[in-house]
Design a protein around this motif. Structure first.
Motif, PDB file in Angstrom:
ATOM      1  N   MET A  60      -4.053  10.823  -0.902  1.00  0.00           N
ATOM      2  CA  MET A  60      -5.002  11.250  -1.929  1.00  0.00           C
ATOM      3  C   MET A  60      -5.021  10.270  -3.106  1.00  0.00           C
ATOM      4  SD  MET A  60      -6.453  13.907  -0.697  1.00  0.00           S
ATOM      5  CE  MET A  60      -6.260  13.091   0.903  1.00  0.00           C
ATOM      6  N   GLU A  61      -3.871   9.752  -3.460  1.00  0.00           N
ATOM      7  CA  GLU A  61      -3.832   8.757  -4.540  1.00  0.00           C
ATOM      8  C   GLU A  61      -4.548   7.477  -4.137  1.00  0.00           C
ATOM      9  OE1 GLU A  61       0.223   8.176  -5.521  1.00  0.00           O
ATOM     10  OE2 GLU A  61       0.488  10.164  -6.432  1.00  0.00           O
ATOM     11  N   LEU A  62      -4.360   7.043  -2.885  1.00  0.00           N
ATOM     12  CA  LEU A  62      -5.067   5.855  -2.427  1.00  0.00           C
ATOM     13  C   LEU A  62      -6.584   6.072  -2.429  1.00  0.00           C
ATOM     14  CD1 LEU A  62      -3.016   4.350   0.545  1.00  0.00           C
ATOM     15  CD2 LEU A  62      -3.148   3.569  -1.804  1.00  0.00           C
ATOM     16  N   LYS A  63      -7.031   7.247  -2.000  1.00  0.00           N
ATOM     17  CA  LYS A  63      -8.457   7.544  -1.994  1.00  0.00           C
ATOM     18  C   LYS A  63      -9.020   7.525  -3.412  1.00  0.00           C
ATOM     19  CE  LYS A  63      -9.706   8.344   2.319  1.00  0.00           C
ATOM     20  NZ  LYS A  63     -10.827   7.632   2.965  1.00  0.00           N
ATOM     21  N   TRP A  64      -8.278   8.089  -4.350  1.00  0.00           N
ATOM     22  CA  TRP A  64      -8.755   8.115  -5.732  1.00  0.00           C
ATOM     23  C   TRP A  64      -8.789   6.710  -6.330  1.00  0.00           C
ATOM     24  CZ3 TRP A  64      -6.276   6.898 -10.411  1.00  0.00           C
ATOM     25  CH2 TRP A  64      -6.988   7.249 -11.560  1.00  0.00           C
ATOM     26  N   MET A  65      -7.753   5.914  -6.080  1.00  0.00           N
ATOM     27  CA  MET A  65      -7.738   4.549  -6.602  1.00  0.00           C
ATOM     28  C   MET A  65      -8.841   3.704  -5.965  1.00  0.00           C
ATOM     29  SD  MET A  65      -3.630   3.822  -6.724  1.00  0.00           S
ATOM     30  CE  MET A  65      -3.872   2.117  -7.210  1.00  0.00           C
ATOM     31  N   ASP A  66      -9.112   3.935  -4.676  1.00  0.00           N
ATOM     32  CA  ASP A  66     -10.177   3.181  -4.026  1.00  0.00           C
ATOM     33  C   ASP A  66     -11.549   3.594  -4.542  1.00  0.00           C
ATOM     34  OD1 ASP A  66     -11.097   1.358  -1.817  1.00  0.00           O
ATOM     35  OD2 ASP A  66     -12.026   3.223  -1.144  1.00  0.00           O
ATOM     36  N   SER A  67     -11.751   4.873  -4.789  1.00  0.00           N
ATOM     37  CA  SER A  67     -13.055   5.331  -5.290  1.00  0.00           C
ATOM     38  C   SER A  67     -13.310   4.890  -6.722  1.00  0.00           C
ATOM     39  CB  SER A  67     -13.139   6.859  -5.195  1.00  0.00           C
ATOM     40  OG  SER A  67     -12.152   7.459  -6.000  1.00  0.00           O
ATOM     41  N   THR A  68     -12.253   4.692  -7.512  1.00  0.00           N
ATOM     42  CA  THR A  68     -12.392   4.224  -8.894  1.00  0.00           C
ATOM     43  C   THR A  68     -12.237   2.712  -9.016  1.00  0.00           C
ATOM     44  OG1 THR A  68     -10.051   4.715  -9.265  1.00  0.00           O
ATOM     45  CG2 THR A  68     -11.659   6.421  -9.875  1.00  0.00           C
ATOM     46  N   ARG A  69     -12.235   1.994  -7.874  1.00  0.00           N
ATOM     47  CA  ARG A  69     -12.170   0.533  -7.821  1.00  0.00           C
ATOM     48  C   ARG A  69     -10.887  -0.008  -8.445  1.00  0.00           C
ATOM     49  NH1 ARG A  69     -16.071   2.564  -5.691  1.00  0.00           N
ATOM     50  NH2 ARG A  69     -18.088   1.542  -5.372  1.00  0.00           N
ATOM     51  N   GLN A  70      -9.784   0.700  -8.290  1.00  0.00           N
ATOM     52  CA  GLN A  70      -8.494   0.235  -8.794  1.00  0.00           C
ATOM     53  C   GLN A  70      -7.579  -0.270  -7.676  1.00  0.00           C
ATOM     54  OE1 GLN A  70      -6.551   2.879 -11.663  1.00  0.00           O
ATOM     55  NE2 GLN A  70      -8.395   4.147 -11.702  1.00  0.00           N
ATOM     56  N   PHE A  71      -8.035  -0.234  -6.454  1.00  0.00           N
ATOM     57  CA  PHE A  71      -7.209  -0.592  -5.318  1.00  0.00           C
ATOM     58  C   PHE A  71      -7.768  -1.834  -4.661  1.00  0.00           C
ATOM     59  CE2 PHE A  71      -6.116  -0.198  -0.756  1.00  0.00           C
ATOM     60  CZ  PHE A  71      -4.740  -0.247  -0.868  1.00  0.00           C
ATOM     61  N   ASP A  72      -6.962  -2.887  -4.627  1.00  0.00           N
ATOM     62  CA  ASP A  72      -7.316  -4.123  -3.932  1.00  0.00           C
ATOM     63  C   ASP A  72      -6.531  -4.164  -2.622  1.00  0.00           C
ATOM     64  OD1 ASP A  72      -8.022  -6.591  -3.057  1.00  0.00           O
ATOM     65  OD2 ASP A  72      -7.453  -7.676  -4.877  1.00  0.00           O
ATOM     66  N   TYR A  73      -7.239  -4.085  -1.522  1.00  0.00           N
ATOM     67  CA  TYR A  73      -6.589  -3.977  -0.221  1.00  0.00           C
ATOM     68  C   TYR A  73      -5.736  -5.204   0.078  1.00  0.00           C
ATOM     69  CZ  TYR A  73      -6.045  -3.158   4.801  1.00  0.00           C
ATOM     70  OH  TYR A  73      -5.529  -2.970   6.048  1.00  0.00           O
ATOM     71  N   TYR A  74      -6.298  -6.379  -0.090  1.00  0.00           N
ATOM     72  CA  TYR A  74      -5.578  -7.600   0.274  1.00  0.00           C
ATOM     73  C   TYR A  74      -4.372  -7.845  -0.629  1.00  0.00           C
ATOM     74  CZ  TYR A  74      -9.592  -8.647   3.228  1.00  0.00           C
ATOM     75  OH  TYR A  74     -10.570  -8.592   4.196  1.00  0.00           O
ATOM     76  N   ALA A 132       5.570  15.214   5.185  1.00  0.00           N
ATOM     77  CA  ALA A 132       4.130  15.451   5.277  1.00  0.00           C
ATOM     78  C   ALA A 132       3.511  15.638   3.893  1.00  0.00           C
ATOM     79  CB  ALA A 132       3.862  16.677   6.151  1.00  0.00           C
ATOM     80  N   HIS A 133       4.218  16.318   3.002  1.00  0.00           N
ATOM     81  CA  HIS A 133       3.675  16.559   1.662  1.00  0.00           C
ATOM     82  C   HIS A 133       3.559  15.255   0.875  1.00  0.00           C
ATOM     83  CE1 HIS A 133       2.786  18.666  -2.041  1.00  0.00           C
ATOM     84  NE2 HIS A 133       3.801  18.049  -2.644  1.00  0.00           N
ATOM     85  N   SER A 134       4.608  14.429   0.912  1.00  0.00           N
ATOM     86  CA  SER A 134       4.550  13.162   0.178  1.00  0.00           C
ATOM     87  C   SER A 134       3.521  12.214   0.779  1.00  0.00           C
ATOM     88  CB  SER A 134       5.934  12.511   0.156  1.00  0.00           C
ATOM     89  OG  SER A 134       6.321  12.131   1.462  1.00  0.00           O
ATOM     90  N   ARG A 135       3.358  12.236   2.101  1.00  0.00           N
ATOM     91  CA  ARG A 135       2.346  11.389   2.732  1.00  0.00           C
ATOM     92  C   ARG A 135       0.941  11.830   2.350  1.00  0.00           C
ATOM     93  NH1 ARG A 135       6.136  11.485   7.210  1.00  0.00           N
ATOM     94  NH2 ARG A 135       5.044  13.270   8.145  1.00  0.00           N
ATOM     95  N   HIS A 136       0.726  13.132   2.268  1.00  0.00           N
ATOM     96  CA  HIS A 136      -0.600  13.630   1.869  1.00  0.00           C
ATOM     97  C   HIS A 136      -0.911  13.234   0.429  1.00  0.00           C
ATOM     98  CE1 HIS A 136      -3.455  16.743   0.385  1.00  0.00           C
ATOM     99  NE2 HIS A 136      -4.025  16.497   1.548  1.00  0.00           N
ATOM    100  N   ARG A 137       0.039  13.343  -0.480  1.00  0.00           N
ATOM    101  CA  ARG A 137      -0.175  12.929  -1.863  1.00  0.00           C
ATOM    102  C   ARG A 137      -0.443  11.432  -1.946  1.00  0.00           C
ATOM    103  NH1 ARG A 137       0.883  15.991  -6.245  1.00  0.00           N
ATOM    104  NH2 ARG A 137       1.293  14.053  -7.411  1.00  0.00           N
ATOM    105  N   HIS A 138       0.247  10.675  -1.142  1.00  0.00           N
ATOM    106  CA  HIS A 138       0.015   9.221  -1.136  1.00  0.00           C
ATOM    107  C   HIS A 138      -1.407   8.895  -0.690  1.00  0.00           C
ATOM    108  CE1 HIS A 138       0.460   4.968  -0.230  1.00  0.00           C
ATOM    109  NE2 HIS A 138       0.158   5.215   1.027  1.00  0.00           N
TER     110      HIS A 138
END
Length: 364
Positions: free
Chosen positions: A316-330, A308-314
């Motif tokens: 949060m990292e995805l949310k941060w990368m998506d908000s900073t436009r560093q995450f390409d979904y496709y 659960a802890h590692s999934r929560h950190r994952h």
């Protein structure tokens, strides 16, 4: 529920002392104005309980009370008497609409009113919606994220006859519906009930058939529907006490569930984005690391799924990368699917390389 019989509304399931007292009852209850001796002893709570029961028993004999010069029905007193003392509905003088009313509304938890449960459910739905991450660009050439449930490979399995009641099998169906097939097996095994054996046997046979016959990926097998089906009853003659005999009705019901192989695009979103990992999968990963069957480097690769802890950190990292436009979904989905397919073919590839053969090409 409330009864509107004029300018004043009286709750039907309220306690007797809430709206009525001995002094407000009709003159025919004058003999009840003097309370018995037990009401003068004990603490205040016990006196209140005894007073309520005493007034309820007395008021159950009179169909109305005199309030403000008008005769009012006494549903509160009669309902309290019926609920507290277990009297039959026919023995109470409940007039009109109170003839069939036995008790008030039952809340499953204390103060769990409908408006409060609605607020909690809306909050849970908002949290589930917030957990998703969607593509920031629309690409018609990319495959969709979700597919209809009827699309894909669907297999139905049925077991009959089962000597378990429909009501009991309905609990098992609710427990396994929507879960991964292996997770459903683990949940039913954890109950440790004898009557789950035919359903467990059917689920294990379904898992084996999907792997061996249909060549499906066991990690992507999910139960999309599970329901009991009512069958016939078998009557058996049984001896009772004192030389009597009677017929016993034994159920012979059916149980059916449908398995769907989830597409890779939807499986990626469920595991990597929404991060709902099957418990059997995460438990196998932790066990493999604990027994040193894999290298410690796999902790980093399996971090989005381990605990659960590692999934929560994952997330949060995805949310941060998506908000900073560093995450390409496709792009992330394509890389994840390629790694997943290579892991599936790793066993056959290593076996062919040991024999000096070229590896098989990866299927689309």
């Amino acid at each position: 529920s409330r009864v509107h019989g004029g300018p004043t509304a009286y709750p039907c399931s309220a306690p007797a002392s809430g709206y009525f007292s001995v002094s407000t009852l009709s003159p025919s209850l004058a003999h009840c104005s003097r309370l018995p001796a037990p009401l003068r002893r004990g603490n205040s709570d016990s006196r209140i309980m005894l007073a309520r029961r005493f007034v309820s028993v007395a008021a159950a004999q009179v169909p109305s009370v005199a309030l403000a010069g008008r005769a009012r029905p006494i549903p509160a007193v009669a309902a309290a008497c019926q609920h507290g003392l277990g009297l039959a509905a026919s023995s109470l003088p409940l007039p009109g609409i109170f003839a069939q009313q036995s008790r008030g509304y039952y809340f499953p938890r204390k103060n769990w009113m409908p408006w409060r449960s609605r607020i909690a459910h809306e909050r849970q739905a908002a949290l589930r919606k917030k957990r998703h991450i969607w593509p920031r660009r629309s690409d018609p050439e990319e495959k969709p994220i979700f597919y209809p449930k009827e699309e894909g490979v669907l297999l139905s399995f049925q077991e009959a006859p089962i000597r378990v009641g429909v009501k009991r099998m309905l609990d098992y169906a609710k427990l396994m519906k929507g879960r991964q097939l292996q997770d459903g097996i683990d949940w039913l095994e954890s109950i440790a009930r004898v009557n789950t054996e035919p359903i467990l046997k059917l689920m294990k046979k379904a898992l084996e058939d999907c792997q061996e016959i249909h060549k499906m990926d066991p990690a992507r097998l999910f139960i999309i529907d599970a329901q009991p089906l009512r069958g016939k009853y078998v009557k058996e003659l049984r001896k009772h006490a004192r030389g009597n005999y009677g017929f016993m009705r034994r159920p012979r019901n059916k149980f059916r569930f449908t398995v769907r192989e989830m597409p890779l695009e939807e499986y990626f979103h469920r595991l990597y984005i929404f991060n709902k990992v099957p418990r059997s999968l995460s438990a196998d990963m932790r066990l493999a690391l604990h027994q040193s069957r894999v290298s410690p480097q796999m902790q980093k690769e399996w971090a989005p799924y381990l605990c659960a802890h590692s999934r929560h950190r994952h997330r949060m990292e995805l949310k941060w990368m998506d908000s900073t436009r560093q995450f390409d979904y496709y792009q992330a989905r394509e890389e994840w699917i390629q790694r997943y397919k290579s892991n599936l073919m790793r066993a056959s590839t290593e076996a062919r390389e040991a024999r000096g053969l070229a590896p098989l090409p990866m299927a689309e």
